[in-house]
Design a protein around this motif. Sequence first.
Motif, short mmCIF file in Angstrom:
data_model
loop_
_atom_site.label_atom_id
_atom_site.label_comp_id
_atom_site.label_asym_id
_atom_site.label_seq_id
_atom_site.Cartn_x
_atom_site.Cartn_y
_atom_site.Cartn_z
N LEU A 1 0.85 -1.19 0.00
CA LEU A 1 0.00 0.00 0.00
C LEU A 1 0.88 1.24 0.00
N ILE B 1 1.04 5.45 0.73
CA ILE B 1 0.43 6.64 1.33
C ILE B 1 1.28 7.83 0.89
N SER C 1 5.49 3.48 2.05
CA SER C 1 5.14 2.17 1.48
C SER C 1 4.95 1.18 2.61
N ARG D 1 4.19 -2.82 3.37
CA ARG D 1 4.02 -4.19 2.88
C ARG D 1 3.21 -4.97 3.90
N TYR E 1 -8.00 -8.36 4.29
CA TYR E 1 -7.70 -7.02 3.80
C TYR E 1 -8.57 -5.96 4.46
N ILE F 1 -7.20 -2.56 6.50
CA ILE F 1 -7.52 -1.17 6.16
C ILE F 1 -8.19 -0.47 7.33
N TYR G 1 -4.87 6.02 0.63
CA TYR G 1 -3.92 4.99 0.25
C TYR G 1 -4.16 4.53 -1.19
N GLN G 2 -3.13 3.98 -1.79
CA GLN G 2 -3.20 3.40 -3.13
C GLN G 2 -2.62 2.00 -3.09
N ILE G 3 -3.07 1.15 -3.98
CA ILE G 3 -2.57 -0.22 -4.07
C ILE G 3 -1.56 -0.29 -5.21
N GLU H 1 -2.28 -2.36 -8.45
CA GLU H 1 -3.26 -1.76 -9.35
C GLU H 1 -2.61 -0.68 -10.21
#
Length: 808
Positions: free
Chosen positions: A460, A462, A635, A637, A643, A647, A665-667, A670
């Motif tokens: 993830l 941030i 980052s 891990r 999941y 979160i 947050y971003q994955i 993806e």
Amino acid sequence: MFKSYLTSTLRDILKNKGYSSINIIGLAVALAACLLITLFVDDELGYDDFIPNADNKYRIEVIARSGNQLDEPYSHFMGAYAPMIKERSSDVLDSTRYETSQVAVGTDDKFFYENVTFADPNFLEFMGFDAPAGVLDDQQAIVINRTTANKYFAGEDAVGKTLTLNKENDYRVAYVMPDMPRKSHMAIEMIAPYHQVRQEGVNREFMSMNNATYVELRDGLSPDFLTGLIATLIDENVQPGNAGTKASSFREPVFVAVGDVYLKSPAGTIGKASGDINIVVGFISVAVLIVIIATVNYINLATARAMKRAREVGIRKVMGATKSQLITQFLGESLVITIISSLIAIVFVELTLPIFNDALGRDIMFDLFANPLNFIVLLLISVFIGLVAGLYPAFYLSSFNPAAVLKSEKGNSSSIFLRQFLVFLQFSIAITLIAGTTVIVRQTIYANSMDPGYEKEGVLLIRNLRQNGLLDQVEMLDQQLSTIDGVTHVTASQFVPTDPYDFTTGMFLPGKRNDGFGMSILSHQPDFFETYQLQLAAGRGLDESIPLDKVEEIDRDGDATVQTNAFLNRSSARFMGWVDPEDAINKQIVWSLGETSFLEFTIVGVIEDVHLRSIHNPVRPMLYFNFPDFYRTLSIRFATDDYASLIADLEKKWADIAPGVPLGYQILSERVDNFYASENRQVKVFVTFAFIAIIISAVGLLGLTAFSAERRTKEIGIRKVLGARTIDIVKLMLGQFSKPVLLANLLALPVAWWLMDGWLSSFEYRIDLNAIWFIGAGLAALIIAWATVISYSIKAAKANPVDSLRYE
């Protein structure tokens, strides 16, 4: 006369349902495929057509030259020069610039990360956006689109309301603009005045590429004259480099017309997926090939049927029909068939367009009359196929000698050679498409499965540590977030994989300041190595417990050389001449921070190359070190299947550490997949159309086999009476159609190899062509031809010979 021709045509269609079905359905599928391709091409070519006077407006991009033969195009230009260019040249009517950054935006306690565009006051007018003139002259004004207005002020008039950026700057909504057209190379949702760009001193940035910059020139002027002016401006504002090298030699401007940015820019678009003119050309090529194949099918079947219509022609001539009347009749038949096919094609398009849109991720609309291009393309293709496909049969049939055909019921034997040639042409195209499709699919699979040098799953991201004032809390974030169940590593870094930018700076070896070179740098915490599971080639990574593995402070105006440790990627080591990674260990590289301030790196390790961007981009020489002031992204891990709980725990911890700051947050996986999402979708559609072209070829060959078998009915009956087996009859038919297909291989395979080798050259990392794939394509075409011929030949061979001998 017309009524007579039409009646005759309809009777012939109904009398020969099998032939007519093959022709009409084949043409309908071909026309539908061409229409869908036209819709896609029109959509791709229609980007930015809302911008006024677009022919005279250009985006200034730049090729950053670093002296290491890894020059790279950038979509951003240097922020200082846009107003200077306009001031120094009377041929520049206007200039504007913008920078888009992710900012925490909100009202009261509700904050979200948004992409905010900081632009010059004239930006809206320059781009033709529907907004009042001077709306950005107010230093605290902000323009938002309708989607953003509904998000923050649902059911209310947003104008006059206040939005807070980064929890400290209040802006008044001055105007709500329509959402940006989908077909724009820009991704803009909110626009604030340029002076508020969060990077202080951006107006004085003479070498850093940080702005999208545009100019409007006098009508008809080429932008090339600006190259010298920009070089002059750079050299006036930037001191020469090592050994007196002019600063302008490191920045080469590139001018791209705004209408070409989406498809043709070397650097691509900003904040959204780019198009590719090569893909557009590929689709157009497939459309042309489909039309050719459909036309070939028609000519093949029409000439094959000529034998059956020989007596009809003879009788018509005896009854007084002229050659021109016969030509008119047969051309009319051809046009009627294409008109019927066109109507069916329209139905096919209406039924398949939702699937087509879903495959491409588009919202393309089909209106035959609202968009003149659709109607014109359908009309032109239909008339073209009707005339070209009917032209030879019309002249061929009308040329029959009435006495000869009434006596023998046979026409000119030259049609056999024509049909053989057309089968050769048809399968040359099919083989090229099969081979090309094989290579395209394999390259796509390679791109998706290629090891990027790091583990993308389970991470993830941030963002915005610096903007949110969290740099001094990085250690606490690390400690607190590491306690969450399932979290294995937390690390802060300057960049992460998928970031569209990097930090390239000039360096030199000790004692060789005049022999500088460019190298990218990436600052990170030591845990970055484990978080992304990087692979060591030699030495070690960085260690928090070793003082020299971290830079506490950089003083650009000082008078000292600061020592620190770092490690390189393999590309850096190779560039420096250290072919064996072990040779790089304990070597020094110096970064010149100023005239008398230096940072000297001692290399303690070398890692395998990491593809921070797509495989279209080369891996740049990279130096990794630890300097907290450069951190931007966190980052995380994780190793858990729960999941949702991860979160929830992350959001709770984040709220305690940074109250009021959105997590956002971003994955990572993806983001990596998005690198190739649009390209993968287009490849799938391309393969589908290529498959359609191949099927049309097979269907045409099936029809041709049917008529060939029908014409040889008596011959087949005699052969069976004389003892020929079914397999013998099948071999006879296979021999007739195998020759042109085998000859097609001789032409198509070299052409396909040449075309695909050229296509692959656009990839920095590509597969190697394999002769087996091309031989396989040729065999596949031969098998398709055999299967088509055999399927009908067996039926003809098994017919009762008594019935065959009574035929005719």
